[in-house]
Design a protein around this motif. Sequence first.
Motif, short mmCIF file in Angstrom:
data_model
loop_
_atom_site.label_atom_id
_atom_site.label_comp_id
_atom_site.label_asym_id
_atom_site.label_seq_id
_atom_site.Cartn_x
_atom_site.Cartn_y
_atom_site.Cartn_z
N ARG A 192 20.90 -18.14 16.57
CA ARG A 192 19.49 -18.01 16.95
C ARG A 192 18.88 -19.65 16.75
NH1 ARG A 192 17.20 -12.96 16.23
NH2 ARG A 192 18.66 -11.41 15.63
N SER A 193 19.60 -20.21 15.76
CA SER A 193 19.07 -21.68 15.37
C SER A 193 19.67 -22.69 16.26
CB SER A 193 19.14 -22.19 13.85
OG SER A 193 20.49 -21.77 13.47
N LEU A 194 20.67 -22.36 16.89
CA LEU A 194 21.84 -23.30 17.52
C LEU A 194 21.79 -22.71 18.96
CD1 LEU A 194 24.31 -24.14 14.75
CD2 LEU A 194 22.29 -25.43 15.29
N PRO A 195 20.88 -22.78 19.74
CA PRO A 195 21.13 -22.37 21.11
C PRO A 195 21.82 -23.19 22.01
CG PRO A 195 18.95 -23.31 20.84
CD PRO A 195 19.39 -23.41 19.67
N ILE A 196 23.11 -23.32 21.70
CA ILE A 196 24.22 -24.01 22.52
C ILE A 196 25.20 -23.44 22.95
CG2 ILE A 196 23.37 -26.39 21.54
CD1 ILE A 196 26.04 -26.14 19.84
N VAL A 197 25.94 -23.79 24.15
CA VAL A 197 27.16 -23.00 24.69
C VAL A 197 28.23 -23.88 24.67
CG1 VAL A 197 28.13 -21.57 26.49
CG2 VAL A 197 25.64 -21.47 25.95
N PRO A 198 29.08 -24.04 23.53
CA PRO A 198 30.20 -24.84 23.43
C PRO A 198 31.20 -24.52 24.39
CG PRO A 198 29.51 -24.00 21.16
CD PRO A 198 28.91 -23.04 22.25
N VAL A 199 31.77 -25.81 24.99
CA VAL A 199 32.81 -25.64 25.86
C VAL A 199 33.93 -26.51 25.78
CG1 VAL A 199 31.42 -24.98 27.93
CG2 VAL A 199 31.76 -27.10 27.67
N ARG A 200 33.86 -27.57 25.00
CA ARG A 200 34.91 -28.47 24.49
C ARG A 200 34.70 -29.15 23.12
NH1 ARG A 200 37.50 -32.12 28.66
NH2 ARG A 200 35.93 -31.78 29.73
N ALA A 201 35.62 -29.33 22.44
CA ALA A 201 35.43 -30.04 21.06
C ALA A 201 36.56 -30.59 20.63
CB ALA A 201 35.06 -28.75 20.10
N ARG A 202 36.22 -31.63 19.89
CA ARG A 202 37.26 -32.52 19.29
C ARG A 202 36.63 -33.14 18.01
NH1 ARG A 202 42.13 -34.89 21.44
NH2 ARG A 202 43.10 -35.81 19.66
N GLY A 203 37.52 -33.01 17.00
CA GLY A 203 36.76 -33.48 15.79
C GLY A 203 35.45 -33.49 15.39
N LEU A 204 34.98 -34.35 15.28
CA LEU A 204 33.38 -34.08 14.97
C LEU A 204 32.60 -33.61 16.02
CD1 LEU A 204 30.90 -34.68 12.66
CD2 LEU A 204 30.91 -36.99 13.68
N THR A 205 32.92 -33.75 17.21
CA THR A 205 31.96 -33.70 18.45
C THR A 205 32.21 -32.39 19.16
OG1 THR A 205 32.19 -36.00 18.73
CG2 THR A 205 31.28 -34.71 20.51
N ILE A 206 31.07 -31.78 19.47
CA ILE A 206 31.21 -30.35 20.48
C ILE A 206 30.30 -30.83 21.78
CG2 ILE A 206 29.81 -28.26 20.73
CD1 ILE A 206 30.61 -27.55 17.85
N GLU A 207 31.05 -30.57 22.87
CA GLU A 207 30.36 -30.72 24.08
C GLU A 207 29.87 -29.37 24.62
OE1 GLU A 207 31.01 -31.93 28.70
OE2 GLU A 207 32.25 -32.93 27.07
N GLY A 208 28.62 -29.34 24.88
CA GLY A 208 28.01 -27.93 25.39
C GLY A 208 27.93 -27.95 26.80
N ALA A 209 27.77 -26.41 27.28
CA ALA A 209 27.99 -26.37 28.63
C ALA A 209 26.70 -26.96 29.37
CB ALA A 209 27.50 -24.69 29.01
N ASP A 210 25.60 -27.46 28.83
CA ASP A 210 24.45 -28.16 29.50
C ASP A 210 25.01 -29.53 29.65
OD1 ASP A 210 24.53 -28.92 26.72
OD2 ASP A 210 22.43 -28.61 26.39
N GLY A 211 26.10 -30.02 29.15
CA GLY A 211 26.70 -31.45 29.32
C GLY A 211 26.11 -32.42 28.06
N ARG A 212 25.40 -31.76 26.99
CA ARG A 212 25.17 -32.47 26.06
C ARG A 212 26.33 -32.75 24.98
NH1 ARG A 212 20.38 -32.09 22.62
NH2 ARG A 212 20.75 -34.23 22.18
N ARG A 213 26.27 -33.75 24.31
CA ARG A 213 27.31 -33.78 23.03
C ARG A 213 26.66 -33.75 21.68
NH1 ARG A 213 29.88 -37.35 26.86
NH2 ARG A 213 32.19 -36.77 27.18
N TYR A 214 27.31 -33.22 20.76
CA TYR A 214 26.78 -32.97 19.61
C TYR A 214 27.50 -33.35 18.53
CZ TYR A 214 23.54 -29.66 22.03
OH TYR A 214 22.70 -29.23 23.16
N LEU A 215 27.06 -33.92 17.29
CA LEU A 215 27.79 -34.19 16.15
C LEU A 215 27.79 -33.16 15.22
CD1 LEU A 215 26.71 -37.78 15.21
CD2 LEU A 215 28.71 -37.08 16.86
N ASP A 216 28.96 -32.29 14.89
CA ASP A 216 28.95 -31.15 14.44
C ASP A 216 29.12 -31.09 12.84
OD1 ASP A 216 29.10 -28.19 13.68
OD2 ASP A 216 31.06 -28.00 14.47
N CYS A 217 28.11 -31.02 11.93
CA CYS A 217 28.12 -31.08 10.47
C CYS A 217 28.10 -29.56 9.92
CB CYS A 217 27.11 -32.05 10.07
SG CYS A 217 27.63 -33.70 10.08
#
Length: 538
Positions: A35-60
């Motif tokens: 609900r609060s994180l409307p993203i679709v993760p498709v790839r991840a490594r370490g701190l970083t998640i990449e969403g299906a929309d092409g954006r990268r996020y620092l995952d805390c």
Amino acid sequence: MAVTQLPPTAPSSTAYEGILRRQSARESAARTYARSLPIVPVRARGLTIEGADGRRYLDCLQGAGSLALGHNHPVVLEAIRAVLDSGAPLHVLDLATPVKDDFTSELFATLPRELADSARVQFCGPAGTDAVEAAFKLVRTATGRDGLLAFTGAYHGMTEGAMAASGGAPGVRVTRLPFPQDYRCPFGVGGEDGARLAAHWTESLLDDPKSGVRAPAAMVVEPVQGEGGVIPAPDGWLRRMRAITAARSIPLIADEVQTGVGRTGAFWAVEHSGIVPDVMVLSKAIGGSLPLAVVVYRADLDAWEPGDHAGTFRGNQLAMAAGTATLRHVRENGLAERAAVLGERMLRRLRDLAREHDCVGDVRGLGLMIGIEFVRPDGPAGQSPFEVGRGGAAGTGGDSGRPESDLLADGLWLAGPPSGGTRQPGPAVPPQTDGRPGCAGAGTEPAGLRAATRPAPLPAAPELAAAVQRECLRRGLIVELGGRHSCVVRLLPPLTLTDEQAEAVLDRLADAIAAVCRTGHRAATLSTPKEAGAAYPA
């Protein structure tokens, strides 16, 4: 090393939005993070998640603290591949396997030595809440008692017994005790005095034959309350709880589901205080990102009959292999010590930030388990029940002229342990002086309460915390909310966090806080994820 492969063509924005719509239409209303994180993760490594929309996020958020080494760490992937390539069975119920033996050996190597030397381990269903249920059943079976001592603000899981021990559950056979905290002290004093009052209250309740407390089978405590708002238990108070329970033959259960495996700056959070619990409940990071939960307990509590607590999925071989690799990597590379150093550095910067923004009421944490509480600076301050002083009362400056008998009646005088009863006193508890709020002397009884005046806390601001979470997401930073009123922004970064990554996290968080504090809970300047993300490449 490649982590995961994206589809040949990444989903278009239309397809990405369709995935979110279908999730909303098909999944239970109980879903939370989505609900609060409307993203679709498709790839991840370490701190970083990449969403299906092409954006990268620092995952805390890191799987709510499950990913001690971050997403898809090479040692974890290698361990999983080794099991898959070996042809070993993936499902074995509770049969012995080399994979399980390796996991158990590595786990025991990390435990407090006094516990490990005579411990038993119970493999439970894959969720931490099942391990909590197993621990409760174990101590009730071993002691023949059915009461339970738990604390305000606690969170132990979502099954019936675990919920009963968590804060806010009505009509249950659990005695709720005050958990000391500095900013919102239940006694209105905080610090050392608040911790002493909490300990005194607990001891008095247990020794009062008219308290109505059911004979306790155990006391369960989180060394750091996570969902409760990232509140570390004062070390001296925790030692006092150990002394109180030991003197009364009450097993002490440490719930280390979220605090374990280096998260707080020690391998297990109980190590900060030096206590050795009778039972430890472990999950999350011990599975190396895969589902795994266990209970470790003193051998003399092992009163189970075969099948007393069983489950089809208590032998997750892949999780045990991933967990062994994680435990060993954290231990051999000193990641707990690294978390302590980096966490303190992050806390210092966040406390500097708090001085710049009156909407930040408190910053607290231990290691890489950090919370920032948001308040309404224009709201009325909560009433402080009293100002503590030797012979003083509220608003008197420490000398009201009231006799000591009145203070004794009020329960504010801690000249010694409660009188009456035939029990032997618990072991002496040395004072703690590590600089953490509320630690020093929490396990000792003073000659009298020293003078203490503290400002009352400001009202919680869940709307500001939610706004900060949204602004963080717009800047490519994933954070979680928690606390009594969902007013605490929580950081649970991986233990592999680098100095540069830590600065990037804090920069984005600081920018989000500034935007929200500047505009209140109204929409901040950067209105779209892509607009904000352009300024913050991951």
